[in-house]
Enzyme design. Structure first.
Site, PDB file in Angstrom:
ATOM      1  N   GLU A  72       0.829  -1.206   0.000  1.00  0.00           N
ATOM      2  CA  GLU A  72       0.000   0.000   0.000  1.00  0.00           C
ATOM      3  C   GLU A  72       0.863   1.255   0.000  1.00  0.00           C
ATOM      4  O   GLU A  72       0.565   2.227  -0.688  1.00  0.00           O
ATOM      5  CB  GLU A  72      -0.918   0.033   1.234  1.00  0.00           C
ATOM      6  N   GLU A 103      -4.920   5.176  -0.011  1.00  0.00           N
ATOM      7  CA  GLU A 103      -3.771   4.315   0.320  1.00  0.00           C
ATOM      8  C   GLU A 103      -3.319   4.571   1.757  1.00  0.00           C
ATOM      9  O   GLU A 103      -2.894   3.648   2.464  1.00  0.00           O
ATOM     10  CB  GLU A 103      -2.604   4.533  -0.654  1.00  0.00           C
ATOM     11  N   HIS A 114      -5.561   2.633   3.876  1.00  0.00           N
ATOM     12  CA  HIS A 114      -5.217   1.212   3.844  1.00  0.00           C
ATOM     13  C   HIS A 114      -4.003   0.937   4.728  1.00  0.00           C
ATOM     14  O   HIS A 114      -3.977  -0.049   5.468  1.00  0.00           O
ATOM     15  CB  HIS A 114      -4.957   0.750   2.403  1.00  0.00           C
ATOM     16  N   TYR A 166      -3.826  -0.569  12.475  1.00  0.00           N
ATOM     17  CA  TYR A 166      -4.947  -0.923  13.357  1.00  0.00           C
ATOM     18  C   TYR A 166      -4.981  -2.432  13.625  1.00  0.00           C
ATOM     19  O   TYR A 166      -5.188  -2.862  14.765  1.00  0.00           O
ATOM     20  CB  TYR A 166      -6.238  -0.459  12.669  1.00  0.00           C
ATOM     21  N   GLU A 211      -1.858  -3.531  -8.165  1.00  0.00           N
ATOM     22  CA  GLU A 211      -3.236  -3.454  -7.638  1.00  0.00           C
ATOM     23  C   GLU A 211      -4.181  -4.409  -8.355  1.00  0.00           C
ATOM     24  O   GLU A 211      -5.172  -4.840  -7.779  1.00  0.00           O
ATOM     25  CB  GLU A 211      -3.756  -2.015  -7.757  1.00  0.00           C
ATOM     26  N   GLU A 248      -9.678  -0.624  -4.197  1.00  0.00           N
ATOM     27  CA  GLU A 248      -8.676  -1.009  -5.197  1.00  0.00           C
ATOM     28  C   GLU A 248      -9.299  -1.213  -6.563  1.00  0.00           C
ATOM     29  O   GLU A 248      -8.669  -0.947  -7.590  1.00  0.00           O
ATOM     30  CB  GLU A 248      -7.937  -2.282  -4.781  1.00  0.00           C
ATOM     31  N   HIS A 263      -9.296   2.049  -8.057  1.00  0.00           N
ATOM     32  CA  HIS A 263      -7.937   2.479  -8.419  1.00  0.00           C
ATOM     33  C   HIS A 263      -7.519   1.858  -9.745  1.00  0.00           C
ATOM     34  O   HIS A 263      -6.992   2.528 -10.621  1.00  0.00           O
ATOM     35  CB  HIS A 263      -6.915   2.067  -7.347  1.00  0.00           C
TER      36      HIS A 263
HETATM   37 MN    MN Z   1      -4.711   1.265  -4.422  1.00  0.00          MN
HETATM   38 FE    FE Z   2      -4.642   0.377  -1.441  1.00  0.00          FE
END
Ligand code: MN
Ligand code: FE
Length: 331
Positions: free
Chosen positions: A73, A104, A107, A113, A177, A211, A214
């Protein structure tokens, strides 16, 4: 006129919009907004601590996917900010690139987390891109393919340089991706279908939904550059791209077999190979190249997984619902 090499573009003047599709991706991204903290990790924490829920092989598979995605990422974010953004001066495309860079960051935050929630060793997770060969091989392949665009003296003037820039876009949008993310998505969503690690699974669903936008944006960007600069799209350049896709498919199969050995999740590892080939054909078609593999999707449930409806979130008691519309299909 043109999305690259257009000295007449004023990057600060977004209206009137030339590329409506770029603006639509921005709006679709905003409509999909989410943050990892909205997903409860309570059940995951219990399952992770319990000795009876997850097998050793499943734990290892989860760690590998967290390890791969945690750094992939940020590699992607860096490519947007440090390479692509410099050369795409069209304002509505830049607006989407900024949105993507933010996603991103979300992500990356998701993996922070997850590490925090499960008390994982961050050094172990964030070093896997160096310590695990089939992860290192994927990242190194894309980084090596795209590094010339990071050169501060690089410009997109001239046929060869446009081709190099398109290879950067292919490297991150189509290979990283579009192919390298998908065996991992399938593994984590298969685990969720067995009611294991459903919090992480839901986070992977949201990431996958992002994604898919993206990579669709990236393909439209590639197709626009091609249409505006048809001289770059030679048969040898097309062969080069097909060769890169084929090599990526092999790297992704190796990753899938290593991360998800025989019998895990009730999936025969050969099905991952079929899935990766199926996905690769769809990516090739998206940039007007012929299919190579002709495989049916062995995981039809994967194509439904990006369609996260209000009802689903209601039943899983998710508090916030940002989705306010959604005009695009993302697969
Ligand atoms: Mn992405
Ligand atoms: Fe991503």
């Amino acid at each position: 006129m043109g999305i690259i090499n257009n000295s007449k573009t004023d990057p600060n003047k977004i209206l009137p919009i030339t590329y409506k599709w770029a603006r639509e991706y921005y709006q679709a991204g905003v409509a999909n907004n989410w943050t990892p903290e909205e997903v409860s990790m309570q059940k995951d924490i219990e399952q992770w601590k319990s000795r009876h829920v997850l097998s050793e092989a499943e734990r290892r598979m989860i760690l590998w996917n967290l390890g791969f995605f945690s750094t992939a990422e940020s590699l992607t974010a860096n490519n947007i900010v440090l390479a692509v953004y410099n050369h795409i001066t069209n304002p509505e495309s830049r607006q989407y690139l900024l949105r993507q860079a933010y996603e991103e960051a979300v992500h990356t935050d998701t993996f922070i987390y997850c590490c925090d929630s499960l008390s994982l060793d961050p050094d172990e997770i964030f070093n896997m891109y160096k310590t695990i060969p089939s992860i290192d091989d994927k990242d190194a392949f894309v980084v090596d393919l795209t590094k010339s665009v990071f050169d501060p003296t690089f410009s997109t003037e001239g046929t060869e340089n446009i081709q190099r820039f398109v290879l950067d876009l292919v490297g991150f949008y189509v290979l990283m991706e579009g192919i390298f993310f998908y065996a991992g998505f399938a593994m984590m969503l298969a685990l969720k279908r067995q009611n294991k690690m459903i919090g992480i699974g839901e986070q992977f669903e949201y990431i996958m939904r992002d994604e898919s936008l993206h990579l669709a944006f990236g393909c439209d960007l590639i197709n626009t550059i091609k249409r505006e600069n048809p001289e770059i799209w030679t048969s040898s350049f097309q062969d080069e791209i097909v060769g890169l896709v084929e090599h990526s498919v092999e790297l992704e199969k190796t990753y899938a077999f290593d991360a998800c050995p025989e019998g895990l999740l009730g999936i025969n590892p050969a099905q991952f190979a079929v899935y990766v080939e199926h996905i690769a054909d769809r990516r090739l078609e998206r940039i007007d190249l012929a299919k190579r593999y002709h495989r049916d999707n062995p995981f039809p449930w994967m194509s439904q997984a990006t369609d996260l409806s209000k009802e689903k979130n209601f039943f899983e008691t998710r508090v916030t619902e940002y989705q306010t519309g959604g005009a695009l299909t993302w697969d």
